[in-house]
Design a protein around this motif. Sequence first.
Motif, mmCIF file in Angstrom:
data_model
loop_
_atom_site.group_PDB
_atom_site.id
_atom_site.type_symbol
_atom_site.label_atom_id
_atom_site.label_comp_id
_atom_site.label_asym_id
_atom_site.label_seq_id
_atom_site.Cartn_x
_atom_site.Cartn_y
_atom_site.Cartn_z
ATOM 1 N N SER A 72 -4.136 5.300 35.662
ATOM 2 C CA SER A 72 -2.777 4.781 35.488
ATOM 3 C C SER A 72 -1.988 5.691 34.557
ATOM 4 O O SER A 72 -2.536 6.276 33.627
ATOM 5 C CB SER A 72 -2.834 3.374 34.900
ATOM 6 O OG SER A 72 -1.536 2.956 34.537
ATOM 7 N N GLN A 75 2.590 3.251 32.875
ATOM 8 C CA GLN A 75 3.987 2.862 33.058
ATOM 9 C C GLN A 75 4.162 1.811 34.152
ATOM 10 O O GLN A 75 5.214 1.729 34.769
ATOM 11 C CB GLN A 75 4.814 4.106 33.430
ATOM 12 C CG GLN A 75 4.742 5.235 32.410
ATOM 13 C CD GLN A 75 5.300 4.820 31.060
ATOM 14 O OE1 GLN A 75 6.360 4.216 30.970
ATOM 15 N NE2 GLN A 75 4.570 5.138 30.002
ATOM 16 N N MET A 76 3.158 0.999 34.397
ATOM 17 C CA MET A 76 3.252 -0.016 35.446
ATOM 18 C C MET A 76 4.091 -1.193 35.016
ATOM 19 O O MET A 76 4.042 -1.599 33.856
ATOM 20 C CB MET A 76 1.867 -0.542 35.818
ATOM 21 C CG MET A 76 1.068 0.362 36.631
ATOM 22 S SD MET A 76 -0.434 -0.524 37.127
ATOM 23 C CE MET A 76 -1.346 0.809 37.804
ATOM 24 N N ARG A 77 4.808 -1.739 35.992
ATOM 25 C CA ARG A 77 5.479 -3.016 35.767
ATOM 26 C C ARG A 77 4.406 -4.098 35.740
ATOM 27 O O ARG A 77 3.290 -3.902 36.199
ATOM 28 C CB ARG A 77 6.456 -3.306 36.916
ATOM 29 C CG ARG A 77 7.613 -2.346 37.024
ATOM 30 C CD ARG A 77 8.606 -2.813 38.105
ATOM 31 N NE ARG A 77 7.950 -3.527 39.198
ATOM 32 C CZ ARG A 77 7.819 -3.044 40.430
ATOM 33 N NH1 ARG A 77 8.286 -1.859 40.740
ATOM 34 N NH2 ARG A 77 7.236 -3.746 41.357
ATOM 35 N N SER A 78 4.750 -5.235 35.204
ATOM 36 C CA SER A 78 3.793 -6.326 35.064
ATOM 37 C C SER A 78 3.202 -6.735 36.413
ATOM 38 O O SER A 78 1.993 -6.898 36.534
ATOM 39 C CB SER A 78 4.491 -7.522 34.408
ATOM 40 O OG SER A 78 3.607 -8.605 34.339
ATOM 41 N N ASP A 79 4.032 -6.881 37.450
ATOM 42 C CA ASP A 79 3.518 -7.303 38.758
ATOM 43 C C ASP A 79 2.644 -6.224 39.388
ATOM 44 O O ASP A 79 1.653 -6.517 40.043
ATOM 45 C CB ASP A 79 4.641 -7.732 39.694
ATOM 46 C CG ASP A 79 5.664 -6.641 39.950
ATOM 47 O OD1 ASP A 79 5.822 -5.735 39.108
ATOM 48 O OD2 ASP A 79 6.324 -6.694 41.005
ATOM 49 N N SER A 80 2.969 -4.960 39.172
ATOM 50 C CA SER A 80 2.137 -3.874 39.693
ATOM 51 C C SER A 80 0.783 -3.865 38.993
ATOM 52 O O SER A 80 -0.251 -3.633 39.617
ATOM 53 C CB SER A 80 2.814 -2.523 39.498
ATOM 54 O OG SER A 80 3.962 -2.416 40.287
ATOM 55 N N ASN A 124 1.688 -1.109 47.472
ATOM 56 C CA ASN A 124 1.888 -1.994 46.326
ATOM 57 C C ASN A 124 0.622 -2.152 45.495
ATOM 58 O O ASN A 124 0.690 -2.272 44.280
ATOM 59 C CB ASN A 124 2.337 -3.384 46.779
ATOM 60 C CG ASN A 124 3.744 -3.381 47.306
ATOM 61 O OD1 ASN A 124 4.476 -2.426 47.097
ATOM 62 N ND2 ASN A 124 4.104 -4.429 48.005
ATOM 63 N N ASP A 128 2.096 2.858 40.905
ATOM 64 C CA ASP A 128 2.495 2.881 39.509
ATOM 65 C C ASP A 128 4.006 2.685 39.473
ATOM 66 O O ASP A 128 4.754 3.632 39.715
ATOM 67 C CB ASP A 128 2.152 4.219 38.869
ATOM 68 C CG ASP A 128 0.809 4.220 38.213
ATOM 69 O OD1 ASP A 128 0.520 5.183 37.515
ATOM 70 O OD2 ASP A 128 0.049 3.261 38.387
ATOM 71 N N GLY A 129 4.451 1.489 39.214
ATOM 72 C CA GLY A 129 5.892 1.235 39.143
ATOM 73 C C GLY A 129 6.561 1.432 40.475
ATOM 74 O O GLY A 129 5.941 1.337 41.516
ATOM 75 N N ASP A 131 9.851 0.581 43.218
ATOM 76 C CA ASP A 131 10.132 -0.607 44.011
ATOM 77 C C ASP A 131 9.495 -0.480 45.386
ATOM 78 O O ASP A 131 9.525 0.572 46.000
ATOM 79 C CB ASP A 131 11.640 -0.799 44.174
ATOM 80 C CG ASP A 131 12.297 -1.137 42.858
ATOM 81 O OD1 ASP A 131 11.663 -1.868 42.061
ATOM 82 O OD2 ASP A 131 13.415 -0.649 42.594
#
Length: 132
Positions: A72, A75-80, A124, A128-129, A131
């Motif tokens: 990783s 820098q991942m979003r929470s859902d990722s 998905n 890593d982050g 959309d």
Amino acid sequence: MNRDKREAVIERDRGQCVNCGASGPDTTLDVHHIVPRGRGGSDRLSNLALLCRQCHDAAHDEATAPTVQFSSTGQMRSDSFKAYLRFFSELPTAQFDAEEKVWRIPKADFERVLQSIDAPHKSNAVADGGDA
């Protein structure tokens, strides 16, 4: 083992390693005895499997089978990140290498998981982050 038996195994296993799927002109494929002859195994087709050299060596504890590595960027979003953790929790063979800070997954297991995931979700699960 005779040549006809070897060719039958190659044909049955579609000319690729039954563990990791490796094939092609640069891949050495061996016919592996699932139950070794020294332990009573036979040359029957049901006791034979086509393995690439690396997987064959791994079957005899002389190497590590091919793996896919993940790391990783942090820098991942929470859902990722939740999807990332779920992905690895579904793979009991996944191992975290704390020294290199990467996940290692046997290639064959990784490919089976990918096949079971719908196409829109493939990116998905390991993204890593970004959309989706």
